[in-house]
Design an enzyme around this catalytic site. Structure first.
Site, PDB file in Angstrom:
ATOM      1  N   ASN A  13       1.161  -0.672   0.205  1.00 56.28           N
ATOM      2  CA  ASN A  13      -0.163   0.168  -0.233  1.00 56.28           C
ATOM      3  C   ASN A  13       1.144   1.108  -0.130  1.00 56.28           C
ATOM      4  O   ASN A  13       1.776   1.385   1.010  1.00 56.28           O
ATOM      5  CB  ASN A  13      -0.963   0.071   0.998  1.00 56.28           C
ATOM      6  CG  ASN A  13      -1.294   1.087   1.210  1.00 56.28           C
ATOM      7  OD1 ASN A  13      -2.580   2.191   0.752  1.00 56.28           O
ATOM      8  ND2 ASN A  13      -2.613   1.506   2.347  1.00 56.28           N
ATOM      9  N   TRP A  14       1.188   1.752  -1.220  1.00 62.99           N
ATOM     10  CA  TRP A  14       2.151   2.885  -1.301  1.00 62.99           C
ATOM     11  C   TRP A  14       1.599   3.888  -0.698  1.00 62.99           C
ATOM     12  O   TRP A  14       2.244   5.629  -0.568  1.00 62.99           O
ATOM     13  CB  TRP A  14       2.531   3.426  -2.632  1.00 62.99           C
ATOM     14  CG  TRP A  14       3.461   1.824  -3.788  1.00 62.99           C
ATOM     15  CD1 TRP A  14       3.624   0.982  -2.707  1.00 62.99           C
ATOM     16  CD2 TRP A  14       3.898   2.157  -4.485  1.00 62.99           C
ATOM     17  NE1 TRP A  14       4.508   0.270  -3.655  1.00 62.99           N
ATOM     18  CE2 TRP A  14       4.450   1.079  -4.832  1.00 62.99           C
ATOM     19  CE3 TRP A  14       3.449   2.961  -5.994  1.00 62.99           C
ATOM     20  CZ2 TRP A  14       5.086   0.822  -6.234  1.00 62.99           C
ATOM     21  CZ3 TRP A  14       4.709   2.797  -6.441  1.00 62.99           C
ATOM     22  CH2 TRP A  14       4.936   1.939  -7.177  1.00 62.99           C
ATOM     23  N   LYS A  15       0.136   4.772  -0.485  1.00 57.47           N
ATOM     24  CA  LYS A  15      -0.122   5.446   0.408  1.00 57.47           C
ATOM     25  C   LYS A  15      -0.263   6.329  -0.545  1.00 57.47           C
ATOM     26  O   LYS A  15       0.167   6.590  -2.140  1.00 57.47           O
ATOM     27  CB  LYS A  15       0.554   5.664   1.601  1.00 57.47           C
ATOM     28  CG  LYS A  15       0.155   4.518   2.029  1.00 57.47           C
ATOM     29  CD  LYS A  15      -0.002   4.662   3.931  1.00 57.47           C
ATOM     30  CE  LYS A  15      -0.310   2.847   4.771  1.00 57.47           C
ATOM     31  NZ  LYS A  15       0.212   2.960   5.746  1.00 57.47           N
ATOM     32  N   HIS A  98     -10.101   1.489   4.308  1.00 57.59           N
ATOM     33  CA  HIS A  98      -8.141   1.384   5.363  1.00 57.59           C
ATOM     34  C   HIS A  98      -8.784   2.748   6.134  1.00 57.59           C
ATOM     35  O   HIS A  98      -9.577   2.978   5.892  1.00 57.59           O
ATOM     36  CB  HIS A  98      -7.300   2.056   3.919  1.00 57.59           C
ATOM     37  CG  HIS A  98      -5.714   1.914   4.622  1.00 57.59           C
ATOM     38  ND1 HIS A  98      -5.115   3.199   5.944  1.00 57.59           N
ATOM     39  CD2 HIS A  98      -4.644   0.443   4.532  1.00 57.59           C
ATOM     40  CE1 HIS A  98      -4.284   2.398   6.280  1.00 57.59           C
ATOM     41  NE2 HIS A  98      -4.607   1.480   5.237  1.00 57.59           N
ATOM     42  N   GLU A 100      -6.892   4.726   7.724  1.00 56.64           N
ATOM     43  CA  GLU A 100      -6.730   5.744   7.062  1.00 56.64           C
ATOM     44  C   GLU A 100      -7.808   7.087   6.838  1.00 56.64           C
ATOM     45  O   GLU A 100      -8.200   8.196   6.283  1.00 56.64           O
ATOM     46  CB  GLU A 100      -4.967   5.865   6.192  1.00 56.64           C
ATOM     47  CG  GLU A 100      -3.994   6.308   7.591  1.00 56.64           C
ATOM     48  CD  GLU A 100      -2.781   5.604   6.181  1.00 56.64           C
ATOM     49  OE1 GLU A 100      -2.764   5.670   5.641  1.00 56.64           O
ATOM     50  OE2 GLU A 100      -1.971   5.048   7.221  1.00 56.64           O
ATOM     51  N   GLU A 170      -5.776  -4.752  10.131  1.00 55.94           N
ATOM     52  CA  GLU A 170      -4.709  -3.835  10.735  1.00 55.94           C
ATOM     53  C   GLU A 170      -4.750  -3.081  11.401  1.00 55.94           C
ATOM     54  O   GLU A 170      -6.024  -2.008  11.717  1.00 55.94           O
ATOM     55  CB  GLU A 170      -5.320  -2.914   9.699  1.00 55.94           C
ATOM     56  CG  GLU A 170      -4.806  -3.464   7.955  1.00 55.94           C
ATOM     57  CD  GLU A 170      -3.312  -2.349   7.387  1.00 55.94           C
ATOM     58  OE1 GLU A 170      -2.531  -2.964   6.529  1.00 55.94           O
ATOM     59  OE2 GLU A 170      -4.323  -1.601   6.593  1.00 55.94           O
ATOM     60  N   GLY A 176       2.039   2.417  10.611  1.00 58.44           N
ATOM     61  CA  GLY A 176       2.626   3.441  10.596  1.00 58.44           C
ATOM     62  C   GLY A 176       3.154   4.158  12.572  1.00 58.44           C
ATOM     63  O   GLY A 176       3.961   5.078  12.075  1.00 58.44           O
ATOM     64  N   SER A 216       2.818  -1.847  10.312  1.00 59.94           N
ATOM     65  CA  SER A 216       4.247  -2.302  10.598  1.00 59.94           C
ATOM     66  C   SER A 216       4.996  -4.084  10.440  1.00 59.94           C
ATOM     67  O   SER A 216       5.867  -3.745  10.802  1.00 59.94           O
ATOM     68  CB  SER A 216       4.396  -1.751  12.231  1.00 59.94           C
ATOM     69  OG  SER A 216       4.397   0.058  12.286  1.00 59.94           O
ATOM     70  N   GLY A 237       2.725  -0.558   4.652  1.00 60.73           N
ATOM     71  CA  GLY A 237       3.086   0.383   3.939  1.00 60.73           C
ATOM     72  C   GLY A 237       4.251   1.038   3.410  1.00 60.73           C
ATOM     73  O   GLY A 237       4.622   0.612   2.710  1.00 60.73           O
ATOM     74  N   GLY A 238       4.390   1.198   5.227  1.00 57.67           N
ATOM     75  CA  GLY A 238       5.935   1.980   5.002  1.00 57.67           C
ATOM     76  C   GLY A 238       7.080   1.105   4.203  1.00 57.67           C
ATOM     77  O   GLY A 238       7.732   1.459   2.826  1.00 57.67           O
TER      78      GLY A 238
END
Ligand code: PGA
Length: 255
Positions: A13-15, A98, A100, A170, A176, A216, A237-238
């Site tokens: 998930n590159w966001k 998601h 976010e 999640e 994150g 994470s 993500g990251g």
């Protein structure tokens, strides 16, 4: 348990990261690293990079997904992108719900349900995100929250359509933050979500549902998380923004 019935899926998930040139570069790095993957590999990229990412991955095993879609097929919804628009582009996967989106953009369990419906109607596979906040975990209502989000999101979804759904557990407090759920916490929650799906549909269907952990997950902790019987993959993500890290997670899921 029945892990062999399920396909492992690692999704990045590159966001809101990477311009088109940066996306093309990262995908170029990834292609050779994940070409021998023993699991499905998806990169969910920003809308603006979808077309470049598709062009860069043509004919490879790296699939491209989007990070959201609207519940309507078209209309007066300034700034939104519909599921048929994604399908027409050649996109096969979309993240729905998601945390976010829920936290910053007013997504509710109901809009997650309608967006999921739209994704299915357009022929897409949805990665449905559910998970509790830190307050909710401390109040010991993780299971209630996961059950509620899962049940409302899946309202009106047929057993057959469930084949085009991946659920990502999640925990919001792990996203994150560098705080990973322990393998036991993550495994228990994924197992619980599977039991909710078994209750809604059947054990057979629940046994074939891919459930990812996200929050994470990285090259260092992926193997332990993915070894849990109910964790079939990861939403990353990251660590999906660095080719070597993402490839290491893909490798851990391919064993
Ligand atoms: P993270 O994000 O891996 O950076 O915690 C996961 C996600 O938001 O899907």
């Amino acid at each position: 348990m029945n892990k062999s019935l399920r396909r492992a899926v690692i999704a990045g998930n590159w966001k809101m990261n990477n311009t088109r040139p940066a996306a093309t570069t990262l995908i170029g790095e990834l292609l050779s690293l994940v070409s021998g993957a023993g699991c499905d590999v998806i990169a969910c990229v920003p809308f603006t990079a979808l077309e470049s990412a598709l062009a860069a991955t043509g004919g490879s095993n790296l699939k491209i997904g989007a990070q959201n879609c609207h519940w309507a097929a078209s209309g007066a919804f300034t700034g939104e992108i519909s599921a048929p628009m994604l399908a027409e582009l050649g996109i096969g996967h979309v993240i729905i719900g998601h945390s976010e989106r829920r936290q910053y953009f007013g997504e509710t369990d109901q809009t997650v349900n309608t967006r999921l419906r739209a994704a299915l109607d357009a022929g897409l596979t949805a990665i449905l995100c559910v998970g509790e906040t830190l307050d909710q975990r401390e109040q010991n209502i993780t299971e209630e929250i996961c059950a509620l989000q899962t049940k409302v999101a899946l309202a009106g979804v047929s057993e057959h359509e469930l084949k085009r759904i991946i659920i990502a557990y999640e925990p919001v407090w792990a996203i994150g933050t560098g705080k990973t759920a322990t393998a036991q916490q993550a495994g228990e929650a994924c197992g619980f979500i599977r039991s909710v799906v078994a209750g809604l549909y059947s054990q057979t269907t629940a046994d074939t549902l891919t459930i990812q952990y996200g929050g994470s997950m990285n090259a260092g902790n992926a193997a332990e998380l993915l070894a849990m019987p109910d964790i079939d993959g990861g939403l990353i993500g990251g660590a999906s923004l660095k080719a070597a890290d993402f490839a290491a997670i893909v490798k851990a899921a391919s064993l």
